[in-house]
Design an enzyme around this catalytic site. Structure first.
Site, PDB file in Angstrom:
ATOM      1  N   ASP A  67      70.252 -18.145  18.661  1.00  0.00           N
ATOM      2  CA  ASP A  67      69.752 -17.029  17.854  1.00  0.00           C
ATOM      3  C   ASP A  67      68.292 -16.700  18.152  1.00  0.00           C
ATOM      4  OD1 ASP A  67      68.776 -19.370  16.697  1.00  0.00           O
ATOM      5  OD2 ASP A  67      70.070 -19.227  14.944  1.00  0.00           O
ATOM      6  N   ASN A 136      72.316 -24.393   3.351  1.00  0.00           N
ATOM      7  CA  ASN A 136      73.489 -23.714   2.783  1.00  0.00           C
ATOM      8  C   ASN A 136      74.667 -23.756   3.761  1.00  0.00           C
ATOM      9  OD1 ASN A 136      72.753 -21.935   4.770  1.00  0.00           O
ATOM     10  ND2 ASN A 136      72.279 -20.227   3.403  1.00  0.00           N
ATOM     11  N   HIS A 138      74.735 -23.003   6.904  1.00  0.00           N
ATOM     12  CA  HIS A 138      74.831 -21.998   7.979  1.00  0.00           C
ATOM     13  C   HIS A 138      74.736 -22.685   9.342  1.00  0.00           C
ATOM     14  CE1 HIS A 138      70.200 -21.403   7.792  1.00  0.00           C
ATOM     15  NE2 HIS A 138      70.430 -21.790   9.020  1.00  0.00           N
ATOM     16  N   GLU A 143      75.324 -16.954   7.861  1.00  0.00           N
ATOM     17  CA  GLU A 143      75.092 -17.355   6.479  1.00  0.00           C
ATOM     18  C   GLU A 143      76.397 -17.351   5.689  1.00  0.00           C
ATOM     19  OE1 GLU A 143      72.238 -18.490   5.789  1.00  0.00           O
ATOM     20  OE2 GLU A 143      70.586 -17.098   6.106  1.00  0.00           O
TER      21      GLU A 143
END
Ligand code: GLP
Length: 241
Positions: A67, A136, A138, A143
């Site tokens: 990313d 979380n 991800h 997400e």
């Protein structure tokens, strides 16, 4: 999913680096999927140390990063291109032409996404994908959501991720709100996946990933469906397993 727990982060990093060494010796022209964040920093140091000892050769390797933040120039100190140069690429013999980090500044980001998936495919697909995990759960910047993403995409970051990563910027306002990220399907196409997690902050995400239901609300849970995933944890990250 094969889960291994180590006494500390250094032991995790050494084990992860050995997996890279084995991959490169088995297939010198491997396509490596690489990750950023605090977690892989020690692993990259161990890889550099193996390289300096003559135990890994990256001359024929290709790499694709997961990313990149949208809006950051490649030479911005918080860009993931800059991170990779500093933490790994400048210290090993990978051909700079063979290293790929998606552009976060191109005008046509949809074209960047499509070209990224096409380039991975034309290089033969990713042999070994390194992953960290968000608090979380991800992976990349995929997400929690009501669906699993497919190919490389423009991802909106959640508050949890913005709060977690804003500390690296001078002020929270400077932290980008979007990123280009490989999609879940792109990640799942990798032949082998190596996920590393360190610290108590990640314990819940790891427990949900390993033992919870497979749901896009826990993006990493999809890895339960991949048949070649190695998870390396320190004791704190494994504390809820
Ligand atoms: C970042 C990256 C992920 C990374 C995760 C955890 O935002 N996009 O690839 O795995 O969040 O980061 P860290 O290792 O700093 O905890």
């Amino acid at each position: 999913m094969k889960v291994h727990v180590f006494k500390d982060s250094q032991a995790v990093a050494k084990a992860a680096a050995m997996i890279f060494a084995a991959q490169m010796s088995e297939k010198p022209d491997s396509v490596l999927g690489l990750a950023t964040g605090a977690t892989p920093v020690e692993t990259y140091k161990e890889i550099i140390s193996l390289y300096n000892d003559g135990q890994i050769d990256f001359a024929k390797a290709h790499s694709y990063n997961l990313d990149e933040y949208i809006g950051l120039e490649p030479d911005h100190p918080q860009s993931y291109r800059y991170f990779m140069q500093e933490q790994l690429f400048n210290h090993i013999n990978i051909d700079p032409q063979n290293t790929h980090v998606p552009s976060g500044i191109a005008r046509d980001l949809a074209a960047v996404c499509a070209a990224y998936d096409a380039a991975i495919k034309s290089d033969g697909g990713i042999d070994l994908q390194l992953l960290g995990i968000g608090k979380n759960a991800h992976i990349g910047f995929n997400e929690p959501s009501d669906h699993f993403s497919k190919g490389t995409l423009v991802a909106d970051l959640t508050e949890s991720t913005i709060n977690a990563n804003a500390k690296f910027f001078d002020s929270a306002d400077e932290m980008p709100r979007q990123a280009v990220s490989m999609g879940i399907a792109s990640i799942m196409k990798s032949r082998k996946i190596l996920l590393i997690a360190l610290g108590e902050d990640k314990a819940k995400a790891i427990s949900d990933m390993v033992n919870g239901p497979i749901t896009p609300q826990v993006p990493a849970s999809i890895l339960q469906l991949h048949d070649n995933v190695i998870v390396l944890l320190d004791k704190a990250a494994a504390s809820l397993l």
